[in-house]
Design an enzyme around this catalytic site. Structure first.
Site, PDB file in Angstrom:
ATOM      1  N   ASP A   1       0.842  -1.194   0.000  1.00 15.78           N
ATOM      2  CA  ASP A   1       0.000   0.000   0.000  1.00 15.78           C
ATOM      3  C   ASP A   1       0.883   1.252   0.000  1.00 15.78           C
ATOM      4  OD1 ASP A   1      -2.338   1.508   0.179  1.00 15.78           O
ATOM      5  OD2 ASP A   1      -2.358   1.461   2.370  1.00 15.78           O
ATOM      6  N   HIS A   2       0.649   2.140  -0.940  1.00 19.79           N
ATOM      7  CA  HIS A   2       1.385   3.408  -1.045  1.00 19.79           C
ATOM      8  C   HIS A   2       2.901   3.204  -1.093  1.00 19.79           C
ATOM      9  CE1 HIS A   2      -1.966   6.194  -0.786  1.00 19.79           C
ATOM     10  NE2 HIS A   2      -2.464   5.474   0.195  1.00 19.79           N
TER      11      HIS A   2
ATOM     12  N   ASP B   1       2.912   4.902  -5.569  1.00 20.03           N
ATOM     13  CA  ASP B   1       2.192   6.157  -5.357  1.00 20.03           C
ATOM     14  C   ASP B   1       3.051   7.343  -5.789  1.00 20.03           C
ATOM     15  OD1 ASP B   1       0.674   8.266  -4.608  1.00 20.03           O
ATOM     16  OD2 ASP B   1       0.517   7.740  -2.486  1.00 20.03           O
TER      17      ASP B   1
ATOM     18  N   GLU C   1      -1.924   5.765  -8.580  1.00 19.20           N
ATOM     19  CA  GLU C   1      -2.877   6.765  -8.091  1.00 19.20           C
ATOM     20  C   GLU C   1      -2.751   8.035  -8.908  1.00 19.20           C
ATOM     21  OE1 GLU C   1      -4.154   9.113  -3.962  1.00 19.20           O
ATOM     22  OE2 GLU C   1      -3.065   7.214  -3.860  1.00 19.20           O
TER      23      GLU C   1
ATOM     24  N   LYS D   1     -12.181  12.900   8.091  1.00 24.02           N
ATOM     25  CA  LYS D   1     -12.360  12.987   6.643  1.00 24.02           C
ATOM     26  C   LYS D   1     -13.245  14.151   6.204  1.00 24.02           C
ATOM     27  CE  LYS D   1     -11.779   7.968   6.227  1.00 24.02           C
ATOM     28  NZ  LYS D   1     -10.384   8.025   5.798  1.00 24.02           N
TER      29      LYS D   1
ATOM     30  N   ALA E   1     -11.065   5.105   2.728  1.00 22.79           N
ATOM     31  CA  ALA E   1     -12.473   4.720   2.715  1.00 22.79           C
ATOM     32  C   ALA E   1     -12.952   4.111   4.028  1.00 22.79           C
ATOM     33  CB  ALA E   1     -12.726   3.743   1.560  1.00 22.79           C
ATOM     34  N   SER E   2     -12.279   4.399   5.126  1.00 25.20           N
ATOM     35  CA  SER E   2     -12.796   3.956   6.416  1.00 25.20           C
ATOM     36  C   SER E   2     -14.015   4.790   6.786  1.00 25.20           C
ATOM     37  CB  SER E   2     -11.725   4.084   7.509  1.00 25.20           C
ATOM     38  OG  SER E   2     -10.788   3.022   7.416  1.00 25.20           O
TER      39      SER E   2
ATOM     40  N   VAL F   1      -9.340  -0.254   3.782  1.00 23.94           N
ATOM     41  CA  VAL F   1      -9.782  -0.005   5.156  1.00 23.94           C
ATOM     42  C   VAL F   1      -8.588  -0.162   6.091  1.00 23.94           C
ATOM     43  CG1 VAL F   1     -11.332  -0.723   7.022  1.00 23.94           C
ATOM     44  CG2 VAL F   1     -12.107  -0.868   4.648  1.00 23.94           C
TER      45      VAL F   1
ATOM     46  N   ARG G   1      -7.780  -0.018  13.165  1.00 24.61           N
ATOM     47  CA  ARG G   1      -7.012   0.556  14.273  1.00 24.61           C
ATOM     48  C   ARG G   1      -7.935   0.960  15.424  1.00 24.61           C
ATOM     49  NH1 ARG G   1      -2.352   4.499  11.685  1.00 24.61           N
ATOM     50  NH2 ARG G   1      -1.907   3.293   9.809  1.00 24.61           N
TER      51      ARG G   1
END
Length: 308
Positions: free
Chosen positions: A83-84, A105, A135, A183, A212-213, A254, A259
């Protein structure tokens, strides 16, 4: 079942108008919670490894945890995704280390530089039969090393040009989601008209939503009740995410919600059992909280229950 690349997963998701959940992992309990949820729901799942998680746990440890999870239930389609990824070198190391997909990214770079970096990663990844996510646009908020003070929405025509010139296999688009727990200041809004246009111009092509959490308020309240200071946290409404999953979005990320569930559970247990100091005593319910959160996401956001 060995690790599965996104190609087959996303083709089924696109046709079935659902999304595959990509859940960030940092330790054994999180991996176990996600995998037990996926097994219970008979759902495909992607285990996401950020640069921070890779530094914290170590790539070898994470891959061995995935190996153990596959041994526990080999019937669930599982992918492992960077991720990223911040650099070609990290993407290369993850590709060589057995990841089934990587994200490069370059969204913070000027457009042409993003294209050049993404194409470099894609060329290397494809020589190893590994999927590449990229992205275009910027999400506001903070997630580890990824920071932006502003939204830069994805331009549909630019998205077509970007995909054609880089050869990336999926594209994370910016339509109003953002990183972290904070957000929206006001009412949540996603630019579905923009998403619809991008999907129409890239028919059959899998899109991705980052940031998108949903930041469930019951977990914010629980965390704060037991000493947390997570004030004003607000996420993306789940019905909006479910709508996006029927509009070409095949992967929804997510992280924050996991967390929150984990930390709220640990805070509650320690506050209610001050005599306990065995890590297993509080990590067991924390693992269950992760599992419950992921089950909920699979059913109500992804729509991927029974799709394994």
């Amino acid at each position: 079942m060995p690790l599965m690349g996104p190609s087959e997963m996303f083709a089924a998701a696109y046709a079935g108008r659902y999304a595959v959940g990509a859940f960030n992992v940092n330790n054994m309990e999180i991996v176990q919670g996600i995998m037990r949820a996926a097994s219970e729901e008979k759902s495909p799942v992607i285990l996401q490894v950020s640069a921070g998680a890779r530094k914290y746990a170590g790539q070898t440890y994470i891959m061995k945890l995935v190996e153990a999870a596959l041994a526990e239930d080999s019937s669930v389609p599982v992918g492992v995704h960077l991720d990223h990824g911040p650099s070609f070198e990290m993407c290369r190391d993850c590709i060589d280390g057995g990841f089934s997909s990587v994200m490069i990214d370059g969204s913070h770079l000027p457009y042409e530089e993003n294209i050049n970096l993404t194409k470099k990663v894609a060329d290397y990844a494809h020589s190893k039969n590994v999927w590449v996510e990229a992205e275009l646009g910027k999400l506001a908020g903070v997630e580890e090393h990824v920071k932006s003070a502003e939204h830069v929405y994805t331009d549909p025509d630019q998205a077509v040009d970007f995909v054609r010139r880089t050869g990336c296999d999926s594209l994370a688009v910016a339509i109003g989601t953002s990183h972290g727990a904070y957000k929206f200041q006001d009412d949540a809004k996603l630019d579905f008209a923009r998403l619809e246009t991008i999907s129409a111009k890239l028919q059959g092509y899998p899109l991705v939503l980052h940031g998108a959490s949903s930041v469930p308020q019951e977990f914010v309240a629980l965390c704060n009740k037991y000493g947390g200071q997570v004030g004003g946290a607000k996420g993306v409404p789940e019905d909006m995410l479910r709508q996006a999953a029927g509009m070409g979005v095949c992967k929804i990320n997510v992280d924050t919600d996991i967390r929150l569930a984990l930390t709220a559970s640990i805070r509650q247990f320690i506050a209610e059992h001050p005599d306990q100091f065995d890590p297993r005593s509080y990590l067991t319910p924390a693992r269950e909280a992760v599992k419950s959160m992921v089950v909920h996401k699979i059913r109500n956001v992804m729509g991927s229950s029974g799709k394994a």
